[in-house]
Design a protein around this motif. Structure first.
Motif, PDB file in Angstrom:
ATOM      1  N   ASN A   1      -2.952  -9.657 -13.084  1.00 18.49           N
ATOM      2  CA  ASN A   1      -3.671  -8.453 -13.479  1.00 18.49           C
ATOM      3  C   ASN A   1      -3.177  -7.280 -12.632  1.00 18.49           C
ATOM      4  N   ARG A   2      -2.816  -6.168 -13.283  1.00 21.12           N
ATOM      5  CA  ARG A   2      -2.232  -5.020 -12.581  1.00 21.12           C
ATOM      6  C   ARG A   2      -3.174  -3.825 -12.591  1.00 21.12           C
ATOM      7  N   GLN A   3      -3.114  -3.044 -11.527  1.00 24.15           N
ATOM      8  CA  GLN A   3      -3.948  -1.850 -11.434  1.00 24.15           C
ATOM      9  C   GLN A   3      -3.260  -0.819 -10.551  1.00 24.15           C
ATOM     10  N   LEU A   4      -3.286   0.412 -10.997  1.00 25.05           N
ATOM     11  CA  LEU A   4      -2.905   1.538 -10.141  1.00 25.05           C
ATOM     12  C   LEU A   4      -4.200   2.111  -9.594  1.00 25.05           C
ATOM     13  N   ALA A   5      -4.284   2.254  -8.280  1.00 22.30           N
ATOM     14  CA  ALA A   5      -5.549   2.644  -7.657  1.00 22.30           C
ATOM     15  C   ALA A   5      -5.312   3.675  -6.566  1.00 22.30           C
ATOM     16  N   GLU A   6      -6.348   4.459  -6.319  1.00 26.38           N
ATOM     17  CA  GLU A   6      -6.286   5.491  -5.273  1.00 26.38           C
ATOM     18  C   GLU A   6      -7.550   5.421  -4.426  1.00 26.38           C
ATOM     19  N   THR A   7      -7.390   5.370  -3.122  1.00 28.66           N
ATOM     20  CA  THR A   7      -8.515   5.342  -2.191  1.00 28.66           C
ATOM     21  C   THR A   7      -8.965   6.763  -1.876  1.00 28.66           C
ATOM     22  N   PRO A   8     -10.153   6.934  -1.302  1.00 34.05           N
ATOM     23  CA  PRO A   8     -10.668   8.282  -1.057  1.00 34.05           C
ATOM     24  C   PRO A   8      -9.779   9.154  -0.181  1.00 34.05           C
ATOM     25  N   ASP A   9      -8.914   8.543   0.636  1.00 37.02           N
ATOM     26  CA  ASP A   9      -8.025   9.339   1.479  1.00 37.02           C
ATOM     27  C   ASP A   9      -6.777   9.811   0.737  1.00 37.02           C
ATOM     28  N   GLY A  10      -6.705   9.533  -0.566  1.00 38.44           N
ATOM     29  CA  GLY A  10      -5.602  10.015  -1.369  1.00 38.44           C
ATOM     30  C   GLY A  10      -4.399   9.100  -1.428  1.00 38.44           C
ATOM     31  N   VAL A  11      -4.447   7.961  -0.755  1.00 39.20           N
ATOM     32  CA  VAL A  11      -3.331   7.017  -0.775  1.00 39.20           C
ATOM     33  C   VAL A  11      -3.406   6.190  -2.047  1.00 39.20           C
TER      34      VAL A  11
END
Length: 469
Positions: free
Chosen positions: A366-376
């Motif tokens: 299962n694939r996901q593009l994700a962003e954390t609150p710090d912008g990474v």
């Protein structure tokens, strides 16, 4: 990769002392003045790009090592601790926290340990535990102490890794059929014979030190069988090296020592079956396709994912990868991150993370593009695996294996080939854990953030029962 201002005086001093150079000699080696070096070592000035390049050229230092690794993990743990309302009158900036973790790591560890003891005491109080006030309520459990040990050594034990790799070369391990070589090593070097277990024996591995017989479950899969044979080799071949690591770790209880000893046996076994250089090269050649890597080395998917997160050898580091094993209740039962993504020490993982969806799609990556609150931004991958024995009535616990990397390394993963990495809208907003996540509009939030005030309007009911200031 952009690197901001780095105050790494402690690390520069360690490099100089390792080379047995005076400040004047070391300054001459990297082409700066002695006074500038003195200011760098005392964190009065940041290192320049020229100094970083000189360190890389003269001493073989990986520049990324100077801005990530243990300091990032310590920074994450310290930030999480200081988010507790206990410290509401103290809100240090990022640069201040970096200075503490880079130059006074002992103080940071002490503060984290104190905060953990405080939390455990509060949890005992909340549950009216009979042990309230006892030492066990305030001290870290042996399991937590060992988990933190591996966490803060970057899940890489250099001496053990080198020893395991040297033995793997002698035994011609690394690719192909390992079983004969492993059993041959036990018999020829240690006088231990490997046999299959009886039908009713539930033990995966059982060693008789008197009869010199290692019994391995007849129902264990080939990767599990070989791994447990490798564990027995670790116990007999690497005992002195493991004792030395345990002595240096200075654990506070015999229980913690023995739990860590088991972890070090497992570490050696993994490094033996998946020797560093061969594995590092295969990961790059196969572009981190975990199924192909597992097939090449005769290993399980979990063994491969775990090993990928351990490629931290100085001068030959792998892609910084995060790895976690999660049960169906959301508990993180195994974790490590060489990337900037750090797992929460308290509470469950973010519900928006694709790791939880792995149970819905068994047999798939299962694939996901994700962003954390710090912008990474990250490429997140997850798959379900089953553990346990075989048979209709056998317990077969299921876990999600979650792994991935920062998006700047995604081109080295086969899983990213058809993804639009440049489309910012394709990235799901995820956090570390609800208690420290700053996303105020997330409708999947389980608990409010610790350091934000709540506003309750009884006239309006939105998806969230409160607003966050």
């Amino acid at each position: 990769m952009a690197i901001g201002k780095l105050f790494i005086g402690r690390k520069v001093r360690e490099i100089r002392q390792t080379s047995s150079a005076t400040q004047a000699q070391f300054a001459d080696m990297i082409g700066i003045s002695t006074s500038y070096l003195n200011q760098i070592e005392n964190n009065q000035r940041p290192v320049s790009a020229t100094v970083l390049l000189a360190l890389a050229e003269k001493f073989g230092i990986d520049i990324t090592e100077l801005s990530s690794g243990q300091s990032d993990r310590l920074l994450s743990a310290l930030t999480e601790a200081l988010s507790d309302p206990l410290f509401e009158t103290y809100s240090p900036g990022l640069q201040e926290l970096k200075l503490i973790t880079q130059n006074a790591p002992g103080m940071a560890h002490a503060l984290i340990a104190a905060h953990q003891a405080y939390r455990r005491g509060n949890e005992q109080l909340a549950s009216f535990d009979d042990r309230l006030g006892s030492a066990s309520a305030q001290e870290a459990t042996p399991y937590d102490e060992v988990r933190d040990f591996f966490h803060f050594v970057d899940n890489y034990i250099h001496e053990l890794d080198l020893a395991a790799e040297a033995l793997a070369i002698e035994l011609k391990l690394g690719e192909g059929e390992n079983h004969a070589a492993l059993t041959g090593c036990l018999e020829s070097r240690h006088g231990v014979r490997v046999v299959r277990g009886e039908a009713g024996d539930e033990a995966i591995r059982r060693f008789d030190p008197v009869g010199r017989i290692l019994t391995v479950s007849r129902y264990a899969s080939a990767p599990t069988r070989d791994f447990h044979i490798a564990i027995q080799i670790a116990q007999l071949h690497a005992a002195e090296k493991i004792d030395a690591v345990l002595k240096q770790a200075s654990f506070r209880s015999d229980e913690a020592i023995e739990i860590c000893r088991m972890g070090l046996h497992n570490y050696f076994a993994g490094a033996l079956i998946l020797p560093y250089r061969n594995f590092h090269q295969a990961a790059r050649e196969l572009r981190h396709d975990i199924e192909l890597i597992a097939a090449r080395f005769g290993a399980s998917l979990e063994q491969v994912c775990h090993r990928l997160s351990m490629l931290q050898r100085p001068g030959l580091k792998g892609v910084p990868i995060f790895f976690a094993r999660i049960d169906r209740a959301g508990n993180i039962t195994k974790r490590h991150s060489a990337a900037r993504l750090q797992f929460a020490r308290f509470g469950a993982a973010c519900p928006l993370w694709n790791a939880h969806q792995a149970f819905e799609m068994p047999g798939r990556i299962n694939r996901q593009l994700a962003e954390t609150p710090d912008g990474v931004r990250y490429l997140c991958l997850a798959t379900q695996v089953s553990k346990g024995s075989v048979g209709f009535r056998a317990a077969q616990p299921r876990y999600a294996l979650a792994f991935g990397c920062e998006i700047s390394y995604a081109d080295q993963f086969v899983y990213a080939d058809d993804l639009d990495l440049s489309n910012r809208a394709a990235y799901d907003p995820i956090g570390i854990s609800c208690r420290i996540c700053e996303r105020v509009t997330c409708t999947s939030r389980a608990v409010p953030p610790l350091k934000r005030k709540l506003v309750v309007d009884h006239r309006v009911r939105n998806p969230m029962p409160y607003a966050i200031e």
